[in-house]
Every structure is written in C-alpha cells, then in structure tokens.
Design a protein around this motif. Structure first.
Motif, PDB file in Angstrom:
ATOM      1  N   GLY A   1      -2.487  23.941   2.278  1.00  0.00           N
ATOM      2  CA  GLY A   1      -2.553  22.704   1.510  1.00  0.00           C
ATOM      3  C   GLY A   1      -2.982  21.526   2.379  1.00  0.00           C
ATOM      4  O   GLY A   1      -3.759  20.675   1.948  1.00  0.00           O
ATOM      5  N   ARG A   2      -2.476  21.454   3.605  1.00  0.00           N
ATOM      6  CA  ARG A   2      -2.859  20.381   4.527  1.00  0.00           C
ATOM      7  C   ARG A   2      -4.339  20.482   4.892  1.00  0.00           C
ATOM      8  O   ARG A   2      -5.024  19.469   4.972  1.00  0.00           O
ATOM      9  N   ILE A   3      -4.824  21.680   5.107  1.00  0.00           N
ATOM     10  CA  ILE A   3      -6.241  21.865   5.424  1.00  0.00           C
ATOM     11  C   ILE A   3      -7.097  21.413   4.243  1.00  0.00           C
ATOM     12  O   ILE A   3      -8.114  20.747   4.418  1.00  0.00           O
ATOM     13  N   THR A   4      -6.659  21.742   3.033  1.00  0.00           N
ATOM     14  CA  THR A   4      -7.365  21.294   1.828  1.00  0.00           C
ATOM     15  C   THR A   4      -7.364  19.775   1.745  1.00  0.00           C
ATOM     16  O   THR A   4      -8.377  19.159   1.420  1.00  0.00           O
ATOM     17  N   GLN A   5      -6.228  19.146   2.060  1.00  0.00           N
ATOM     18  CA  GLN A   5      -6.141  17.692   2.024  1.00  0.00           C
ATOM     19  C   GLN A   5      -7.076  17.051   3.050  1.00  0.00           C
ATOM     20  O   GLN A   5      -7.770  16.076   2.746  1.00  0.00           O
ATOM     21  N   ILE A   6      -7.093  17.585   4.251  1.00  0.00           N
ATOM     22  CA  ILE A   6      -7.966  17.029   5.301  1.00  0.00           C
ATOM     23  C   ILE A   6      -9.427  17.218   4.932  1.00  0.00           C
ATOM     24  O   ILE A   6     -10.241  16.291   5.049  1.00  0.00           O
ATOM     25  N   THR A   7      -9.785  18.399   4.448  1.00  0.00           N
ATOM     26  CA  THR A   7     -11.161  18.658   4.020  1.00  0.00           C
ATOM     27  C   THR A   7     -11.546  17.728   2.870  1.00  0.00           C
ATOM     28  O   THR A   7     -12.642  17.160   2.857  1.00  0.00           O
ATOM     29  N   SER A   8     -10.648  17.563   1.928  1.00  0.00           N
ATOM     30  CA  SER A   8     -10.901  16.646   0.814  1.00  0.00           C
ATOM     31  C   SER A   8     -11.102  15.231   1.326  1.00  0.00           C
ATOM     32  O   SER A   8     -12.003  14.514   0.877  1.00  0.00           O
ATOM     33  N   GLY A   9     -10.273  14.817   2.272  1.00  0.00           N
ATOM     34  CA  GLY A   9     -10.399  13.489   2.853  1.00  0.00           C
ATOM     35  C   GLY A   9     -11.741  13.279   3.528  1.00  0.00           C
ATOM     36  O   GLY A   9     -12.363  12.213   3.404  1.00  0.00           O
ATOM     37  N   ILE A  10     -12.208  14.275   4.236  1.00  0.00           N
ATOM     38  CA  ILE A  10     -13.525  14.185   4.895  1.00  0.00           C
ATOM     39  C   ILE A  10     -14.616  14.012   3.851  1.00  0.00           C
ATOM     40  O   ILE A  10     -15.503  13.157   3.991  1.00  0.00           O
ATOM     41  N   LEU A  11     -14.567  14.794   2.788  1.00  0.00           N
ATOM     42  CA  LEU A  11     -15.578  14.694   1.728  1.00  0.00           C
ATOM     43  C   LEU A  11     -15.548  13.332   1.039  1.00  0.00           C
ATOM     44  O   LEU A  11     -16.590  12.732   0.767  1.00  0.00           O
ATOM     45  N   VAL A  12     -14.340  12.829   0.767  1.00  0.00           N
ATOM     46  CA  VAL A  12     -14.197  11.525   0.114  1.00  0.00           C
ATOM     47  C   VAL A  12     -14.709  10.419   1.030  1.00  0.00           C
ATOM     48  O   VAL A  12     -15.444   9.530   0.597  1.00  0.00           O
ATOM     49  N   GLY A  13     -14.335  10.448   2.292  1.00  0.00           N
ATOM     50  CA  GLY A  13     -14.808   9.440   3.247  1.00  0.00           C
ATOM     51  C   GLY A  13     -16.314   9.480   3.407  1.00  0.00           C
ATOM     52  O   GLY A  13     -16.977   8.431   3.450  1.00  0.00           O
ATOM     53  N   LEU A  14     -16.871  10.669   3.461  1.00  0.00           N
ATOM     54  CA  LEU A  14     -18.319  10.819   3.577  1.00  0.00           C
ATOM     55  C   LEU A  14     -19.020  10.241   2.352  1.00  0.00           C
ATOM     56  O   LEU A  14     -19.973   9.457   2.478  1.00  0.00           O
TER      57      LEU A  14
END
Length: 125
Positions: free
Chosen positions: A9-22
């Motif tokens: 779940g944390r990996i999904t959150q971090i990946t999601s955060g990267i996509l949103v920031g990008l």
C-alpha cells in the motif's frame, strides 16, 4: 492516508504521489484529477479521496508555482480575480461534497474529466 495492504500500500501511495506530482508540474495542474482515482486505489472511499486530493495538491501546487514564477511564466494580473473565484468555488464545492451522494460526486467528476479531455483535444491551441 490509510493503507489497504501495508508495504504494498505504501509503494502504491508513493507511486501515485510521483504520478500526481509529475502531472501537476508538467501540465500546470490536473494532479487532483489523477489523485482522486489513485487515492481510491489505496483504500480511501470516494469522498475521502476527493478531500485528500485537495490536501495533497496544495504543497505540490505551491512548489509548481514557485518553479513557474522563477521562470517568468506567471501572469500576476489574473491572480486576484481568479483566486476569489477559486475561493468561493472551493467553499461551495466543499459544502456540496458533504451533501451529495457518492454516486453523484463520482458522476460529476467523470463528466468533468471527459469535458476537460474533449476541450484539450478539440478546442485548445
């Protein structure tokens, strides 16, 4: 943010955060539209995802603003009128989010995304 499945779940959150920031930095906005469905994938319900997306986008938007302003891309003459509209619209939207059924919020969100896509494909310069 609550995680459905621990480390994954944390990996999904971090990946999601990267996509949103990008998305937010690359397009000057739009990270929130991406954040909502990604936050739902991390275990938040629809209304939590919409509210959390606003919380997450604030620091990202501020950073994006600073970077754009340093490069001279900002037109400050539109700041006050646009900020007033965003302020009143944000207050109204927060009130509606409390009152509208989840299915209605999802439908309106999907319609907004579709209209934004149509506009970008056919009506932008």
């Amino acid at each position: 943010m609550y995680s459905k499945n621990g480390k994954k779940g944390r990996i999904t959150q971090i990946t999601s955060g990267i996509l949103v920031g990008l998305a937010n930095s690359l397009f000057g906005g739009g990270g929130g539209m991406l954040a909502v469905p990604l936050l739902q994938k991390t275990g938040l319900n629809e209304k939590q995802a919409h509210a959390t997306a606003i919380l997450v986008i604030l620091p990202v938007s501020l950073l994006s603003f600073v970077l754009y302003a340093m490069r001279g891309y900002c037109r400050f003459s539109v700041l006050i009128p646009t900020a007033l509209g965003v302020l009143f619209g944000g207050i109204l939207g927060a009130q509606w989010l409390k009152k509208l059924p989840t299915k209605t919020v999802n439908f309106l969100f999907a319609v907004l995304q579709a209209l934004a896509g149509v506009f970008l494909c056919f009506f932008s310069k």
